[in-house]
Design an enzyme around this catalytic site. Sequence first.
Site, PDB file in Angstrom:
ATOM      1  N   GLY A 194      14.535  -7.626  -3.716  1.00 47.15           N
ATOM      2  CA  GLY A 194      14.401  -8.200  -2.496  1.00 47.15           C
ATOM      3  C   GLY A 194      13.611  -7.055  -1.498  1.00 47.15           C
TER       4      GLY A 194
ATOM      5  N   HIS B  33       7.697  -6.242   0.047  1.00 43.42           N
ATOM      6  CA  HIS B  33       6.507  -5.414   0.934  1.00 43.42           C
ATOM      7  C   HIS B  33       5.535  -5.767   0.061  1.00 43.42           C
ATOM      8  CE1 HIS B  33       6.984  -2.595  -1.996  1.00 43.42           C
ATOM      9  NE2 HIS B  33       8.181  -2.092  -1.749  1.00 43.42           N
TER      10      HIS B  33
ATOM     11  N   GLY C   1       3.818  -4.144  -2.058  1.00 41.39           N
ATOM     12  CA  GLY C   1       3.604  -3.523  -3.414  1.00 41.39           C
ATOM     13  C   GLY C   1       4.202  -4.747  -4.406  1.00 41.39           C
ATOM     14  N   HIS C   2       5.270  -5.237  -3.851  1.00 41.31           N
ATOM     15  CA  HIS C   2       5.824  -6.511  -4.439  1.00 41.31           C
ATOM     16  C   HIS C   2       4.928  -7.597  -4.764  1.00 41.31           C
ATOM     17  CE1 HIS C   2       9.746  -4.866  -2.660  1.00 41.31           C
ATOM     18  NE2 HIS C   2       9.985  -4.546  -4.090  1.00 41.31           N
TER      19      HIS C   2
ATOM     20  N   GLY D   3       6.176  -2.082 -11.399  1.00 42.85           N
ATOM     21  CA  GLY D   3       5.418  -1.421 -11.032  1.00 42.85           C
ATOM     22  C   GLY D   3       5.437   0.106 -11.360  1.00 42.85           C
ATOM     23  N   GLN D   4       4.277   0.849 -11.167  1.00 47.95           N
ATOM     24  CA  GLN D   4       4.168   2.034 -11.664  1.00 47.95           C
ATOM     25  C   GLN D   4       4.876   2.998 -10.741  1.00 47.95           C
ATOM     26  OE1 GLN D   4       0.174   3.532 -12.373  1.00 47.95           O
ATOM     27  NE2 GLN D   4       0.808   5.670 -12.331  1.00 47.95           N
TER      28      GLN D   4
ATOM     29  N   VAL E  26       1.151   0.547  -4.898  1.00 49.16           N
ATOM     30  CA  VAL E  26       0.243   0.030  -3.574  1.00 49.16           C
ATOM     31  C   VAL E  26       0.693   1.181  -2.816  1.00 49.16           C
ATOM     32  CG1 VAL E  26       0.054  -1.427  -1.758  1.00 49.16           C
ATOM     33  CG2 VAL E  26       0.339  -2.365  -4.338  1.00 49.16           C
TER      34      VAL E  26
ATOM     35  N   LEU F 254       4.356   2.313  -0.865  1.00 44.58           N
ATOM     36  CA  LEU F 254       5.435   1.713  -0.064  1.00 44.58           C
ATOM     37  C   LEU F 254       6.694   1.374  -0.909  1.00 44.58           C
ATOM     38  CD1 LEU F 254       2.995  -1.597   0.612  1.00 44.58           C
ATOM     39  CD2 LEU F 254       3.354   0.461   1.857  1.00 44.58           C
TER      40      LEU F 254
HETATM   41  P1  AMP Z   1      12.635  -3.030  -6.252  1.00 44.99           P
HETATM   42  O1  AMP Z   1      12.579  -4.025  -5.283  1.00 44.99           O
HETATM   43  O2  AMP Z   1      12.397  -1.768  -5.443  1.00 44.99           O
HETATM   44  O3  AMP Z   1      13.449  -2.969  -7.518  1.00 44.99           O
HETATM   45  O4  AMP Z   1      11.149  -3.192  -6.902  1.00 44.99           O
HETATM   46  C1  AMP Z   1      10.683  -4.168  -7.834  1.00 44.99           C
HETATM   47  C2  AMP Z   1       9.376  -3.904  -8.353  1.00 44.99           C
HETATM   48  O5  AMP Z   1       8.388  -3.630  -7.565  1.00 44.99           O
HETATM   49  C3  AMP Z   1       9.444  -2.903  -9.475  1.00 44.99           C
HETATM   50  O6  AMP Z   1       8.910  -2.910 -10.555  1.00 44.99           O
HETATM   51  C4  AMP Z   1       8.837  -1.669  -8.798  1.00 44.99           C
HETATM   52  O7  AMP Z   1       8.414  -0.645  -9.596  1.00 44.99           O
HETATM   53  C5  AMP Z   1       7.691  -2.394  -8.021  1.00 44.99           C
HETATM   54  N1  AMP Z   1       7.333  -1.805  -6.727  1.00 44.99           N
HETATM   55  C6  AMP Z   1       7.974  -1.014  -5.551  1.00 44.99           C
HETATM   56  N2  AMP Z   1       7.190  -0.528  -4.958  1.00 44.99           N
HETATM   57  C7  AMP Z   1       5.940  -0.514  -5.287  1.00 44.99           C
HETATM   58  C8  AMP Z   1       4.741  -0.064  -4.820  1.00 44.99           C
HETATM   59  N3  AMP Z   1       4.394   0.681  -3.815  1.00 44.99           N
HETATM   60  N4  AMP Z   1       3.710  -0.578  -5.513  1.00 44.99           N
HETATM   61  C9  AMP Z   1       3.667  -1.373  -6.612  1.00 44.99           C
HETATM   62  N5  AMP Z   1       4.860  -1.612  -7.228  1.00 44.99           N
HETATM   63  C10 AMP Z   1       6.082  -1.660  -6.520  1.00 44.99           C
END
Ligand code: AMP
Length: 286
Positions: free
Chosen positions: A33, A36, A38-39, A150-151, A179, A187
């Site tokens: 959750g 942003h 990136g998600h 995400g990478q 992103v 992000l």
């Molecule tokens: P999280 O909500 O932090 O667990 O992230 C969920 C997914 O979003 C994971 O696969 C992360 O790697 C990806 N993610 C988080 N930040 C970014 C970003 N800036 N760019 C691309 N993917 C992202």
Amino acid sequence: MRLEVVESVADVRRAVAEARAGGRVVGLVPTMGALHAGHIRLIERCRDEAGWVAVSIFVNPTQFGPNEDLTRYPRTLDDDLARCRDAGVDLVWAPTPSTVYPSGPNSTWVEVPVLSDILEGASRPGHFRGVATVVLKLFEVVRPDLAVFGQKDYQQQLVIRRMVADLHIPVRIVTEPTVREPDGLALSSRNRYLSPDERGSATILHGALARARDAVRGGETSANRVRQILRNTIESTGSVRLDYAEVADADTLESLERLDPHTRAVALVAARVGSTRLIDNLSLTD
Ligand code: AMP
């Protein structure tokens, strides 16, 4: 199509079964959750590759250490649902901890030890055990054809890929590039913890990675000298405390001695900016 929001395992399975009955390819984007851009990029990639997109929103307690930010982690469900609706998501699964861990959090674990004990795993013991366990649960409930990660969380996507290969899970893992803000900062849901001054300092992570990549493009072949560039750049910045700076094989994360054209290499850094822990990485050989 209308966005459907569900909580229970049975409702997820019913929605996925309906999508499959309609002949759709099922994609999953796991998140915690606080969505942003990136998600959203991951969701868009998933929509490009699958006919039907599920997003899970679950702040997974088992991947947080005892002194980490589980209780203050941002929870913004209404805003997240609006973003998912705008992005054309078909299903949001927002379960409670007792739905995901029906017998409590210590009942069953999945471990991917070799990839999990280094770098992020060394700094955050048990973190990847929590990640692998929750992602296997998500995969078992949704049974997606593909899942997008995400990478930004480089080691995480390698851990998931290894788990999927070792357990013969029939899902295709897609990794989407990081992103960034215009000034290079990756992000992250945790960026909102940063004060304006800290936000300014945080750009040094990407700055150091870009310098390292420039050095390699300029012919540097000593991984130690590249590590030194990363360390010196990050440590020269006020209110930033380096945790690690590594130059590693992009597939195995083994520490490299030399950079050569036959080995894909990645630079990975983690640092505390004020009290906020940030990570970033950059391919050195693409
Ligand atoms: P999280 O909500 O932090 O667990 O992230 C969920 C997914 O979003 C994971 O696969 C992360 O790697 C990806 N993610 C988080 N930040 C970014 C970003 N800036 N760019 C691309 N993917 C992202």
